[in-house]
Design a protein around this motif. Structure first.
Motif, PDB file in Angstrom:
ATOM      1  N   LEU A  39      -0.193  75.087 110.332  1.00 56.73           N
ATOM      2  CA  LEU A  39       0.426  75.360 111.635  1.00 56.73           C
ATOM      3  C   LEU A  39       0.281  74.161 112.569  1.00 56.73           C
ATOM      4  O   LEU A  39       1.206  73.838 113.324  1.00 56.73           O
ATOM      5  CB  LEU A  39      -0.209  76.600 112.264  1.00 56.73           C
ATOM      6  CG  LEU A  39       0.063  77.935 111.560  1.00 56.73           C
ATOM      7  CD1 LEU A  39      -0.711  79.056 112.235  1.00 56.73           C
ATOM      8  CD2 LEU A  39       1.553  78.249 111.569  1.00 56.73           C
ATOM      9  N   THR A  40      -0.865  73.500 112.512  1.00 58.10           N
ATOM     10  CA  THR A  40      -1.067  72.303 113.340  1.00 58.10           C
ATOM     11  C   THR A  40      -0.081  71.205 112.941  1.00 58.10           C
ATOM     12  O   THR A  40       0.530  70.555 113.798  1.00 58.10           O
ATOM     13  CB  THR A  40      -2.507  71.798 113.203  1.00 58.10           C
ATOM     14  OG1 THR A  40      -3.417  72.836 113.585  1.00 58.10           O
ATOM     15  CG2 THR A  40      -2.740  70.578 114.082  1.00 58.10           C
ATOM     16  N   GLY A  41       0.059  70.993 111.635  1.00 56.64           N
ATOM     17  CA  GLY A  41       1.032  69.995 111.178  1.00 56.64           C
ATOM     18  C   GLY A  41       2.447  70.348 111.572  1.00 56.64           C
ATOM     19  O   GLY A  41       3.244  69.467 111.901  1.00 56.64           O
ATOM     20  N   LEU A  42       2.777  71.633 111.548  1.00 60.59           N
ATOM     21  CA  LEU A  42       4.111  72.078 111.950  1.00 60.59           C
ATOM     22  C   LEU A  42       4.354  71.772 113.419  1.00 60.59           C
ATOM     23  O   LEU A  42       5.429  71.286 113.805  1.00 60.59           O
ATOM     24  CB  LEU A  42       4.261  73.575 111.687  1.00 60.59           C
ATOM     25  CG  LEU A  42       5.627  74.203 111.979  1.00 60.59           C
ATOM     26  CD1 LEU A  42       6.700  73.613 111.073  1.00 60.59           C
ATOM     27  CD2 LEU A  42       5.566  75.726 111.798  1.00 60.59           C
ATOM     28  N   ILE A  43       3.368  72.030 114.263  1.00 57.94           N
ATOM     29  CA  ILE A  43       3.508  71.744 115.697  1.00 57.94           C
ATOM     30  C   ILE A  43       3.608  70.242 115.952  1.00 57.94           C
ATOM     31  O   ILE A  43       4.381  69.789 116.810  1.00 57.94           O
ATOM     32  CB  ILE A  43       2.319  72.352 116.473  1.00 57.94           C
ATOM     33  CG1 ILE A  43       2.388  73.884 116.430  1.00 57.94           C
ATOM     34  CG2 ILE A  43       2.302  71.862 117.920  1.00 57.94           C
ATOM     35  CD1 ILE A  43       1.167  74.567 117.009  1.00 57.94           C
ATOM     36  N   LEU A  44       2.859  69.462 115.201  1.00 54.65           N
ATOM     37  CA  LEU A  44       2.863  68.009 115.398  1.00 54.65           C
ATOM     38  C   LEU A  44       4.044  67.329 114.709  1.00 54.65           C
ATOM     39  O   LEU A  44       4.236  66.126 114.870  1.00 54.65           O
ATOM     40  CB  LEU A  44       1.558  67.412 114.869  1.00 54.65           C
ATOM     41  CG  LEU A  44       0.270  67.876 115.571  1.00 54.65           C
ATOM     42  CD1 LEU A  44      -0.947  67.246 114.912  1.00 54.65           C
ATOM     43  CD2 LEU A  44       0.307  67.545 117.056  1.00 54.65           C
ATOM     44  N   GLY A  45       4.809  68.089 113.924  1.00 57.20           N
ATOM     45  CA  GLY A  45       5.956  67.508 113.238  1.00 57.20           C
ATOM     46  C   GLY A  45       5.592  66.773 111.969  1.00 57.20           C
ATOM     47  O   GLY A  45       6.361  65.925 111.488  1.00 57.20           O
ATOM     48  N   ASP A  46       4.430  67.078 111.402  1.00 63.44           N
ATOM     49  CA  ASP A  46       3.988  66.429 110.161  1.00 63.44           C
ATOM     50  C   ASP A  46       3.335  67.497 109.283  1.00 63.44           C
ATOM     51  O   ASP A  46       2.106  67.561 109.157  1.00 63.44           O
ATOM     52  CB  ASP A  46       3.000  65.306 110.475  1.00 63.44           C
ATOM     53  CG  ASP A  46       2.712  64.432 109.259  1.00 63.44           C
ATOM     54  OD1 ASP A  46       3.139  64.805 108.148  1.00 63.44           O
ATOM     55  OD2 ASP A  46       2.052  63.380 109.420  1.00 63.44           O
ATOM     56  N   VAL A  47       4.166  68.319 108.660  1.00 65.84           N
ATOM     57  CA  VAL A  47       3.662  69.422 107.837  1.00 65.84           C
ATOM     58  C   VAL A  47       2.914  68.896 106.620  1.00 65.84           C
ATOM     59  O   VAL A  47       1.930  69.501 106.176  1.00 65.84           O
ATOM     60  CB  VAL A  47       4.822  70.347 107.405  1.00 65.84           C
ATOM     61  CG1 VAL A  47       4.313  71.492 106.542  1.00 65.84           C
ATOM     62  CG2 VAL A  47       5.558  70.891 108.619  1.00 65.84           C
ATOM     63  N   HIS A  48       3.357  67.763 106.088  1.00 65.17           N
ATOM     64  CA  HIS A  48       2.712  67.188 104.899  1.00 65.17           C
ATOM     65  C   HIS A  48       1.240  66.895 105.177  1.00 65.17           C
ATOM     66  O   HIS A  48       0.350  67.284 104.395  1.00 65.17           O
ATOM     67  CB  HIS A  48       3.446  65.909 104.488  1.00 65.17           C
ATOM     68  CG  HIS A  48       2.882  65.265 103.260  1.00 65.17           C
ATOM     69  ND1 HIS A  48       2.005  64.201 103.329  1.00 65.17           N
ATOM     70  CD2 HIS A  48       3.050  65.531 101.938  1.00 65.17           C
ATOM     71  CE1 HIS A  48       1.664  63.833 102.106  1.00 65.17           C
ATOM     72  NE2 HIS A  48       2.290  64.621 101.241  1.00 65.17           N
ATOM     73  N   THR A  49       0.961  66.232 106.289  1.00 66.90           N
ATOM     74  CA  THR A  49      -0.424  65.943 106.654  1.00 66.90           C
ATOM     75  C   THR A  49      -1.191  67.231 106.916  1.00 66.90           C
ATOM     76  O   THR A  49      -2.360  67.368 106.532  1.00 66.90           O
ATOM     77  CB  THR A  49      -0.473  65.037 107.897  1.00 66.90           C
ATOM     78  OG1 THR A  49       0.158  63.797 107.595  1.00 66.90           O
ATOM     79  CG2 THR A  49      -1.904  64.776 108.338  1.00 66.90           C
ATOM     80  N   GLY A  50      -0.540  68.193 107.562  1.00 65.79           N
ATOM     81  CA  GLY A  50      -1.192  69.468 107.837  1.00 65.79           C
ATOM     82  C   GLY A  50      -1.587  70.207 106.580  1.00 65.79           C
ATOM     83  O   GLY A  50      -2.681  70.781 106.496  1.00 65.79           O
ATOM     84  N   LEU A  51      -0.705  70.194 105.571  1.00 62.77           N
ATOM     85  CA  LEU A  51      -1.011  70.872 104.310  1.00 62.77           C
ATOM     86  C   LEU A  51      -2.170  70.196 103.579  1.00 62.77           C
ATOM     87  O   LEU A  51      -3.069  70.873 103.062  1.00 62.77           O
ATOM     88  CB  LEU A  51       0.232  70.886 103.417  1.00 62.77           C
ATOM     89  CG  LEU A  51       1.311  71.918 103.751  1.00 62.77           C
ATOM     90  CD1 LEU A  51       2.571  71.649 102.941  1.00 62.77           C
ATOM     91  CD2 LEU A  51       0.802  73.329 103.453  1.00 62.77           C
ATOM     92  N   ILE A  52      -2.151  68.869 103.534  1.00 63.03           N
ATOM     93  CA  ILE A  52      -3.217  68.152 102.836  1.00 63.03           C
ATOM     94  C   ILE A  52      -4.554  68.349 103.552  1.00 63.03           C
ATOM     95  O   ILE A  52      -5.569  68.694 102.929  1.00 63.03           O
ATOM     96  CB  ILE A  52      -2.877  66.660 102.726  1.00 63.03           C
ATOM     97  CG1 ILE A  52      -1.659  66.452 101.826  1.00 63.03           C
ATOM     98  CG2 ILE A  52      -4.072  65.877 102.183  1.00 63.03           C
ATOM     99  CD1 ILE A  52      -1.210  65.018 101.726  1.00 63.03           C
ATOM    100  N   ALA A  53      -4.557  68.143 104.869  1.00 64.98           N
ATOM    101  CA  ALA A  53      -5.791  68.294 105.641  1.00 64.98           C
ATOM    102  C   ALA A  53      -6.291  69.732 105.600  1.00 64.98           C
ATOM    103  O   ALA A  53      -7.494  69.983 105.421  1.00 64.98           O
ATOM    104  CB  ALA A  53      -5.558  67.850 107.089  1.00 64.98           C
ATOM    105  N   GLY A  54      -5.378  70.687 105.749  1.00 61.89           N
ATOM    106  CA  GLY A  54      -5.776  72.089 105.710  1.00 61.89           C
ATOM    107  C   GLY A  54      -6.296  72.503 104.340  1.00 61.89           C
ATOM    108  O   GLY A  54      -7.272  73.251 104.235  1.00 61.89           O
ATOM    109  N   GLY A  55      -5.651  72.014 103.277  1.00 59.22           N
ATOM    110  CA  GLY A  55      -6.091  72.349 101.930  1.00 59.22           C
ATOM    111  C   GLY A  55      -7.468  71.790 101.622  1.00 59.22           C
ATOM    112  O   GLY A  55      -8.326  72.482 101.056  1.00 59.22           O
ATOM    113  N   LEU A  56      -7.712  70.521 102.001  1.00 53.63           N
ATOM    114  CA  LEU A  56      -9.027  69.927 101.769  1.00 53.63           C
ATOM    115  C   LEU A  56     -10.108  70.655 102.563  1.00 53.63           C
ATOM    116  O   LEU A  56     -11.203  70.928 102.048  1.00 53.63           O
ATOM    117  CB  LEU A  56      -9.002  68.448 102.162  1.00 53.63           C
ATOM    118  CG  LEU A  56      -8.233  67.501 101.240  1.00 53.63           C
ATOM    119  CD1 LEU A  56      -8.134  66.107 101.856  1.00 53.63           C
ATOM    120  CD2 LEU A  56      -8.909  67.417  99.880  1.00 53.63           C
ATOM    121  N   THR A  57      -9.792  70.994 103.805  1.00 52.10           N
ATOM    122  CA  THR A  57     -10.779  71.687 104.635  1.00 52.10           C
ATOM    123  C   THR A  57     -11.030  73.097 104.122  1.00 52.10           C
ATOM    124  O   THR A  57     -12.152  73.599 104.176  1.00 52.10           O
ATOM    125  CB  THR A  57     -10.295  71.745 106.096  1.00 52.10           C
ATOM    126  OG1 THR A  57      -9.857  70.444 106.511  1.00 52.10           O
ATOM    127  CG2 THR A  57     -11.407  72.182 107.024  1.00 52.10           C
TER     128      THR A  57
END
Length: 264
Positions: A39-57
């Motif tokens: 959701l953070t990546g979606l708001i920031l316009g970078d879903v790819h980074t959000g998915l990677i960061a969220g998955g690792l966390t």
């Protein structure tokens, strides 16, 4: 590197309030890092980074679950700030996990403080319960939940918008060896989190499935982990259908074995 606009910061604040209340009530489990990061990546316009960061966390926090009065590091701030730091500073998500932990610890201590301080309301709540005062109990719950929600909103807004320039400065001024250390630590954390989860869930009878999954994921040439997930789902369905009637069958066998009414 990117900057977070006021609109994005307000949207992140609103999201933090919603998932913070969800975490407080443990309602829909929207607070998990993989959802918060996406959701953070979606708001920031970078879903790819959000998915990677969220998955690792998510992997790092997989085995960290509140039990009784204990409170692990906050998963919401971990997932959100890992994505934000990776987005704003250009740092690797593994490095961003280590940099996001102080924010996670901060929210952990705030929640622990609320666990203690909200005991102040218990005497009033007991009184309302004895009087069957539903409205009074509702007011106490709404008040305490609102305090928690407001805290999430304030912390997130200050962290993602007010302190973003400071975060960029800190990351840019880090020596290479320190940044590399954070990257290594961030790469180890998902394995540690998954290991903690396996320590709780792993049983001897599940060992064959673990070996199959490890072999498939490590040695077969797949471009992604979807085939592993499909195989895991198939094995889970097999185990479910194989064992769901087992207690019934055991009871039938036991009953038949103890029934000597027909002389046999």
């Amino acid at each position: 590197m990117h900057s977070i606009t006021l609109t994005q910061a307000l949207l992140l604040t609103l999201m933090a309030i919603i998932v913070g209340v969800d975490f407080w009530l443990e309602a829909f489990f929207l607070f998990r890092p993989i959802i918060v990061g996406t959701l953070t990546g979606l708001i920031l316009g970078d879903v790819h980074t959000g998915l990677i960061a969220g998955g690792l966390t998510e992997l790092a926090f997989a085995g960290l679950t509140p039990a009784g009065g204990t409170q692990p590091p906050n998963p919401i701030l971990a997932g959100l700030m890992t994505t934000v730091i990776a987005f704003t500073t250009g740092a690797d998500p593994k490095t961003a996990i280590g940099l996001a932990l102080p924010f996670s610890f901060l929210m952990q201590y705030i929640i622990l403080f609320y666990y203690s301080s909200f005991s102040f309301f218990m005497a009033k709540a007991d009184k309302y319960a004895e009087e069957a005062n539903v409205k009074g109990l509702a007011k106490i719950n709404i008040l305490t939940t609102s305090i928690v929600a407001l805290s999430y909103g304030i912390i997130v807004f200050l962290s993602v918008y007010v302190a973003q320039d400071l975060m960029k400065t800190v990351v840019q001024s880090m020596p290479a060896w320190l940044a590399h250390g954070f990257q290594i630590a961030g790469g180890i954390l998902p394995a540690v989190g998954f290991g903690m989860l396996l320590r709780v869930m792993m049983k001897a009878e599940y060992t064959p499935y673990f070996i199959i999954g490890f072999f498939v994921a490590s040695f077969l040439p797949f471009s992604n982990l979807l085939p592993v997930a499909v195989i895991g789902a198939a094995l889970a369905l097999y185990e479910y259908f194989h064992t769901k009637d087992q207690p019934v069958l055991n009871n039938v066998v036991a009953t038949k074995g103890d029934d000597y009414s027909d002389g046999i």
